[in-house]
Scaffold this active site. Structure first.
Site, mmCIF file in Angstrom:
data_model
loop_
_atom_site.group_PDB
_atom_site.id
_atom_site.type_symbol
_atom_site.label_atom_id
_atom_site.label_comp_id
_atom_site.label_asym_id
_atom_site.label_seq_id
_atom_site.Cartn_x
_atom_site.Cartn_y
_atom_site.Cartn_z
ATOM 1 N N ASP A 98 -29.973 21.381 -22.210
ATOM 2 C CA ASP A 98 -29.783 21.266 -20.861
ATOM 3 C C ASP A 98 -28.440 21.852 -20.192
ATOM 4 O OD1 ASP A 98 -30.525 20.215 -18.263
ATOM 5 O OD2 ASP A 98 -31.803 18.795 -19.183
ATOM 6 N N ASP A 194 -30.338 22.656 -15.106
ATOM 7 C CA ASP A 194 -30.096 21.852 -14.069
ATOM 8 C C ASP A 194 -29.801 22.245 -12.749
ATOM 9 O OD1 ASP A 194 -30.308 18.894 -13.854
ATOM 10 O OD2 ASP A 194 -28.390 18.827 -12.853
ATOM 11 N N GLU A 236 -34.293 24.809 -12.903
ATOM 12 C CA GLU A 236 -34.894 23.670 -12.117
ATOM 13 C C GLU A 236 -34.353 23.917 -10.603
ATOM 14 O OE1 GLU A 236 -34.469 18.780 -11.343
ATOM 15 O OE2 GLU A 236 -32.800 20.226 -11.710
ATOM 16 N N HIS A 308 -38.340 13.726 -16.876
ATOM 17 C CA HIS A 308 -37.695 12.434 -17.012
ATOM 18 C C HIS A 308 -37.482 11.826 -15.425
ATOM 19 C CE1 HIS A 308 -34.990 15.700 -16.294
ATOM 20 N NE2 HIS A 308 -33.965 14.843 -16.059
ATOM 21 N N ASP A 309 -37.763 12.859 -14.349
ATOM 22 C CA ASP A 309 -37.343 12.334 -12.982
ATOM 23 C C ASP A 309 -38.664 12.079 -12.321
ATOM 24 O OD1 ASP A 309 -34.689 13.245 -13.205
ATOM 25 O OD2 ASP A 309 -35.226 15.003 -12.735
#
Ligand code: NOJ
Length: 536
Positions: A98, A194, A236, A308-309
């Site tokens: 990440d 990210d 993202e 994970h969000d």
């Protein structure tokens, strides 16, 4: 389109703190991942995206990095990381890390220096103003925090412990480029980037996402770093439409391999976003997913229901009661037969569900607490109960409860006290039982992954054309994937009611199905029934 290895990949996302703990401190670690590589190999994935394992004060569970070139002791050491890369590669699994470079932690050396004085050499690594504007933080409250020492405000799109880097500063660009190369030279195979759509921001014009400097910055980054390696990069990008996606991912533009776009993921958000969810408009879901299949001609998309969000998909658009298994397989089938690179989030392959803790205090997520302060306590926009309802349906901790490995204590996740409470349903839903049951959701994922990667239909699934069928049907999602060699028909019932099908189908073969006796003459779909039929 020139073929790339990552067109054919299936990625598995690991949220390390919730995956597997080998030290007994209640937090998952890198050695815990190494221990489970054979499991991932059995599933058939060939890339792991690791959520952040860098040094961090963990205000946002690692999305607040205080040292990009070290591993947080909670997760292990750089040696462990090297071993993970090596052991994964031995199983032909690549590691993607990440990359969180919109912001750092306020404990990063750069920020500690920057806040010392206005003329500190690191001052311009961050964004400072004499007066705050009305920009809001994604996690609630103002996006500006006053810093006493120098009497100015710094900008943070997320929590106040996550100051935004100033990407207009060429020194910031150089530092990040060097760091990226340092990791690539250690043998990783790419990055998930990210909130990368925020780095081109123009703060004074209040442009945050998709700013004018975004694409030039990505082109510079590509040229200085990953463009020189054969790796996967996935951005993202919340605000992307297919046109914007081409800017990021058309190979000729030399930016990223692919993006995560979230158009389908916000369809059931209401007045206060995810906190006040509304019913999903199913026809809209079909339309949006289909648009991404047909309109993105020169770029590449990813396919996902979970991360994970996001809440657990089986609880969100499936049925986590009596049809948990059927509906989870149905959702997997619809997604994995599309074009794009599929991502499986830990636990999705055994259909883990949302969780419901009794009180707000049992939740860990910085977003939940920050937003609660803002919209419930301070601004009284919604009530406590309304907010809790939003948390139960959409909160990020739904995805972050520890991985359910066995029916033993703490689900085999840890010998200690888990950092976040487990979902009590690990007694029924766990990896051990799934592996022992040939009809489990796990084996449908395995089959779908194998079909994409290793079958006579690979090219059709990866590169074939797409056509939506029964566009206006209220319950059925159906489409065809075809090329000169094959034609596959994919059909799914998104409800618990039977649906009759009147398409005059007489298929050659049932390739995938979530009921044992699906017929090649498909006339009726049972609750959540889904199948892939070979037409040609
Ligand atoms: C997106 C990440 O996925 C999320 O978990 C994080 O809180 C924010 N970016 C800030 O880094």
């Amino acid at each position: 389109m020139e073929k790339k290895w990552w067109h054919k990949s299936v990625v598995y996302q690991i949220y390390p703190r919730s995956f597997n703990d080998t030290t007994g401190n209640g937090v998952g670690d890198i050695n815990g991942i190494i221990e489970k590589l054979d499991y991932l190999n059995e599933l058939g994935v060939d890339v792991i995206w690791l959520s952040p394992v860098y040094k961090s004060p963990m205000k946002d569970n690692g999305y607040d990095i205080s040292d990009y070139q070290d591993i947080d002791p909670l997760f292990g050491t750089l040696d462990d990381m090297d071993r993970l890369i090596k052991e994964a590669n031995e199983r032909e699994i690549k590691i993607v890390m990440d990359l969180v470079v919109n912001h750092t932690s306020d404990q990063h050396e750069w920020f500690k220096e920057a806040r010392k004085s206005k003329d500190n050499p690191y001052r311009d690594y961050y964004i400072w103003r004499d007066e705050p504007s009305d920009l809001k933080s994604t996690f609630g409250g103002s996006a500006w925090t006053y810093d006493n020492t120098t009497g100015q405000y710094y900008f943070h799109n997320f929590a106040k412990g996550q100051p935004d880097l100033n990407w207009e500063n060429p020194k910031v660009q150089d530092e990040i480029h060097n760091m990226i190369n340092w990791w690539l030279d250690r043998g990783i195979s790419g990055f998930r980037m990210d909130v990368i759509d925020l780095i081109g921001k123009e703060i004074d014009k209040k442009i945050i996402g998709n700013g004018p400097r975004l694409h030039p910055l990505l082109q510079d980054m590509n040229k200085a770093t990953f463009g020189n390696y054969d790796v996967l990069t996935v951005g993202e990008t919340w605000g992307a439409n297919p046109e914007i996606a081409e800017l990021y991912s058309s190979p000729s533009r030399k930016e990223l391999s692919m993006i995560f776009q979230f158009e389908h993921m916000t369809l059931d958000w209401g007045e206060f976003g995810k906190w006040t969810p509304k019913e999903l408009d199913f026809k809209q879901l079909k339309q949006i997913l289909s648009k991404w299949q047909t309109d993105l001609e020169n770029g590449w998309n990813s396919l996902f229901w979970n991360n994970h969000d996001l809440p657990r998909i089986v609880s969100r658009w499936g049925n986590d009661g009596i049809y948990r298994v059927e509906s989870a397989k149905m959702l997997a089938t619809i997604l994995h037969m599309m074009k794009g690179t599929p991502y499986v989030y830990q636990g999705e392959e055994i259909a883990m569900t949302n969780v419901k803790f009794d009180s707000l205090h049992e939740y860990n997520d910085v977003e939940i607490h920050g937003t609660y302060r803002d919209i419930v306590e301070e601004n009284k926009l919604i009530t406590h109960d309304e907010f809790m309802n939003g948390v139960y349906i959409m909160g990020r901790d739904n995805a972050r409860t520890p991985m359910q490995w066995t029916r033993n204590e703490h689900a085999g996740f840890t010998n200690g006290l888990p950092w976040l409470k487990l979902n009590p349903n690990f007694i029924e839903i766990n990896v051990e039982d799934a592996l022992n049951d040939p009809k489990s959701v796990f084996y449908t994922y395995k089959q779908l992954i194998d079909l994409r990667k290793n079958s006579e239909y690979s090219d059709t699934i990866i590169y074939g054309d797409y056509q939506l069928i029964l566009e206006n049907h209220e319950a059925i999602f159906a489409y065809s994937r075809f090329d000169s060699d094959n034609e596959l028909f994919v059909i799914a019932n998104f409800t618990e009611n039977e649906q009759s099908v009147d398409l005059g189908i007489d298929a050659k073969e049932v390739i995938v199905s979530n009921y044992i006796d699906t017929s090649t003459k498909l006339e009726l779909l049972r609750p959540y029934e889904a199948c892939v039929l070979k037409i040609k």
